[in-house]
Design a protein around this motif. Structure first.
Motif, short mmCIF file in Angstrom:
data_model
loop_
_atom_site.label_atom_id
_atom_site.label_comp_id
_atom_site.label_asym_id
_atom_site.label_seq_id
_atom_site.Cartn_x
_atom_site.Cartn_y
_atom_site.Cartn_z
N ILE A 424 -18.55 -16.35 -15.20
CA ILE A 424 -18.82 -17.80 -15.25
C ILE A 424 -20.17 -18.00 -14.58
N VAL A 425 -21.06 -18.78 -15.19
CA VAL A 425 -22.37 -19.02 -14.57
C VAL A 425 -22.42 -20.48 -14.11
N ARG A 426 -22.69 -20.69 -12.81
CA ARG A 426 -22.80 -22.07 -12.30
C ARG A 426 -24.25 -22.29 -11.91
N LEU A 427 -24.96 -23.04 -12.76
CA LEU A 427 -26.37 -23.30 -12.51
C LEU A 427 -26.51 -24.46 -11.52
N CYS A 428 -27.68 -24.63 -10.97
CA CYS A 428 -28.00 -25.73 -10.04
C CYS A 428 -26.98 -25.79 -8.90
N THR A 429 -26.52 -24.64 -8.46
CA THR A 429 -25.45 -24.60 -7.44
C THR A 429 -25.85 -23.65 -6.32
N SER A 430 -25.44 -23.99 -5.11
CA SER A 430 -25.70 -23.06 -3.99
C SER A 430 -24.47 -22.98 -3.09
N LEU A 446 -22.26 -26.26 -3.37
CA LEU A 446 -22.90 -27.58 -3.50
C LEU A 446 -23.54 -27.66 -4.88
N ASP A 447 -23.14 -28.68 -5.64
CA ASP A 447 -23.74 -28.91 -6.95
C ASP A 447 -24.95 -29.81 -6.75
N ALA A 448 -26.17 -29.27 -7.01
CA ALA A 448 -27.38 -30.03 -6.72
C ALA A 448 -27.51 -31.26 -7.62
N LYS A 449 -26.90 -31.22 -8.79
CA LYS A 449 -27.04 -32.36 -9.72
C LYS A 449 -26.19 -33.56 -9.27
N THR A 450 -24.95 -33.27 -8.84
CA THR A 450 -24.05 -34.36 -8.47
C THR A 450 -24.05 -34.61 -6.96
#
Ligand SMILES: Cc1cc2nc3c(=O)[nH]c(=O)nc-3n(C[C@H](O)[C@H](O)[C@H](O)COP(=O)(O)OP(=O)(O)OC[C@H]3O[C@@H](n4cnc5c(N)ncnc54)[C@H](O)[C@@H]3O)c2cc1C
Length: 554
Positions: A424-430, A446-450
């Protein structure tokens, strides 16, 4: 491979000799024949065999012995080697005891003395029982055994050190392996003091350092000589290539490595873009081949040994080792690569090597079977690790800060990842926090978008967030850029001026630092292309400049 043992126990020297003679005559080709003259000495022998992980096929014991009868001996022996076939040697008067023993210690047979001729009274019975034993026999592992807790950082370090130094070993998890506690007691050691490393010669090391293990497995940490033509620091692809070229071209060469040959490349599960290996090869294979090639040309390899500082004394370049030793040379090549950048979020420090790992930590692959694994990073090394763990774990989640995988990763890996169902790839995430009692249990994302955080269960987290050179030990002598990468060749002369303190009538050679005769190759060099092939290329090119330098000074 150690032959399975047939042990004959008899206190009468004449009977013992006769037994030994008859057993050897028929079975010494396939079995090791041992004898003991009492139950107690036979048990000592069995304990040694158990510690060395040697198989025991048959126990043949006299019933009537002082101190410990044959039946009593077999009772104890059964605990050590429950699968060994057992027979009692009896006189007519003892046949009752023998029959009772069939029930108590489950003897397989009793023989009545004398057994002459053996072809009639000994061999047929033994052969039948040995055939039966052989039919169920799986040869035991003969090498080093490591006993520890799955999530203990020290156990991880021991396993990692052994596997990166290409030393086969068997891992025995104290929590899941029932035999292990018995082994620890047998070795007379404290179960609270793990990891424990058992060697095939029955010796052991408790909570060992890498240097202690190295000494035991025959790695070399001290140089043979005080002076070499060429010293190479670091045995990744660049250092190994330089060692092969240097030694093959007649330079007396020593290679010094802090951890294990292969460097970063050695930790890679599969290198697919190195020329000449169309189906790829593992980093461990590449390291093994490189080490074999270097040794063939006479390179001396010191590992684990660290260079702590360098200095110049006239025409000599000297390195001080972490253990205080010093060796000198005409030419020095620094190929120390880069090390992983640390992730600075709460919990990571406490859980490092206990569920949280820097790099691929391939020794953990089996611990990850059917679990949920997380990987931080979006470059090739993270992609390779994801592919590797996807073969073991239930799911692999890649945590990528950027908004696309293709930005930092080769297209062949992006394609492979997209085609792998359990990645599973979770982009914009740290990852912002990791938690766990004795090992990793949860990570917070942490989802940087939301801007939303989410805490999820996790068994293992592998971190690949870039790397930094560790060149502090060259400070004050060698020119470095702001990040610590070493400057060389034209990079030392941005304005066409030779570096400060440079006294020679020529410019620094390509790959030569601001100190004549000290060269740099691979990832640690400012401006390097961080690839296996470029490291190998630079390592071999550096040797050409070493020759040119030596022609000036020697
Ligand atoms: C997981 C992973 C996968 C990769 N996959 C690929 C790939 O598929 N293809 C590709 O082209 N590249 C790949 N790379 C990059 C490639 O491995 C590196 O570019 C290459 O290893 C650099 O080689 P090097 O010899 O310069 O340094 P390194 O490989 O970093 O080796 C340096 C060595 O120096 C030792 N050292 C450091 N300081 C000291 C000291 N003071 N004393 C003694 N020894 C010291 C280190 O322990 C290390 O062994 C990958 C990297 C990683 C981490």
């Amino acid at each position: 491979m150690a032959k399975p043992v047939i042990l004959a126990v008899d206190d009468d020297p004449d009977v013992s000799r006769a037994l030994d003679r008859d057993l050897r005559k028929k079975y010494s080709g396939q079995f090791r024949i041992l004898r003991a003259n009492s139950g107690a000495s036979a048990l000592d022998l069995l304990k040694q065999l158990k510690l060395r992980n040697e198989p025991v096929a048959f126990l043949l014991t006299d019933q009537r012995m002082p101190q410990m009868s044959g039946v009593e001996f077999l009772e104890h022996a059964l605990l050590l080697f429950p699968d060994a076939k057992r027979a009692l040697l009896t006189a007519y008067a003892d046949t009752d005891a023998a029959i009772r023993a069939i029930n108590t210690v489950k003897i397989d047979y009793y023989l009545v003395k004398p057994w002459d001729p053996p072809e009639e009274y000994l061999y047929p019975v033994l052969q039948d029982l040995l055939d039966d034993w052989l039919a169920h026999y799986h040869p035991p592992f003969e090498g080093i055994r490591v006993i520890g807790h799955r999530w203990s950082p020290q156990s991880h370090q021991v396993r990692d050190f052994l596997s990166r130094n290409l030393t086969p070993f068997q891992w025995l998890d104290i929590e899941t392996n029932q035999e292990v506690q018995g082994l620890i007691e047998l070795a007379g050691l404290d179960i609270a003091r793990l990891p424990l490393v058992l060697f095939p010669d029955a010796s052991s090391l408790v909570q060992p350092t890498n240097a202690e293990i190295a000494a035991k497995i025959g790695l070399k940490i001290h140089a043979n000589m005080p002076f070499y033509d060429l010293i190479i620091v670091g045995s990744g692809p660049a250092g190994l290539a330089a060692a092969v070229y240097g030694a093959s071209e007649g330079l007396n060469t020593v290679l010094i490595e802090r951890e294990a040959p292969g460097g970063q490349a050695g930790t890679s599960s599969r290198i697919e873009n190195y020329l000449g290996f169309p189906v790829g090869l593992s980093g461990a294979d590449l390291a093994r081949r490189g080490v074999a090639q270097a040794r063939r040309f006479g390179v001396e390899i010191l590992t684990p040994q660290e260079v702590a500082s360098i200095r110049v004394d006239g025409p000599y370049r000297l390195v001080t080792l972490a253990d205080g030793g010093e060796i000198s040379c005409h030419a020095l090549l620094i190929a120390t690569g880069v090390s992983y950048r640390k992730l600075s979020v709460p919990g990571v420090e406490q859980l490092t090597d206990a569920g949280v790992y820097y790099g691929a930590a391939m020794t953990e692959a089996l611990s990850c079977v059917d679990s949920d694994v997380f990987i931080i990073g979006g470059a090739n090394s993270a992609g390779q690790a994801a592919m590797f763990f996807s073969r073991h774990a239930r799911t692999v989640t890649m945590i990528v800060r950027g908004d696309s995988l293709g930005r930092g990763m080769s297209q062949y890996l992006v394609d492979q990842i997209q085609d792998t169902a359990n990645i599973i790839v979770r982009l914009c995430t740290s990852v912002v926090e990791v938690k766990g009692e004795s090992s990793l249990d949860f990570i917070t994302l942490l989802d940087a978008k939301t801007g939303k955080t989410e805490t999820v269960p996790a068994t293992a987290l592998f971190i690949f967030i870039g790397a930094m050179p560790r060149t502090d030990w060259t400070a004050g002598l060698l020119a470095r850029d702001e990040q610590g990468f070493l400057l060389s060749g034209p990079d030392l002369m941005p304005n066409g001026q030779r570096p400060k303190g440079w006294l020679l009538e020529r410019d620094p050679f390509l790959l030569e630092t601001n100190v004549p005769g000290i060269f740099v190759a691979g990832d640690v060099r400012h401006g390097s292309i961080k690839r296996v092939a470029s490291g190998v290329g630079e390592g071999s090119i550096a040797i050409q400049f070493v020759h040119r330098y030596l022609s000036e000074v020697v």
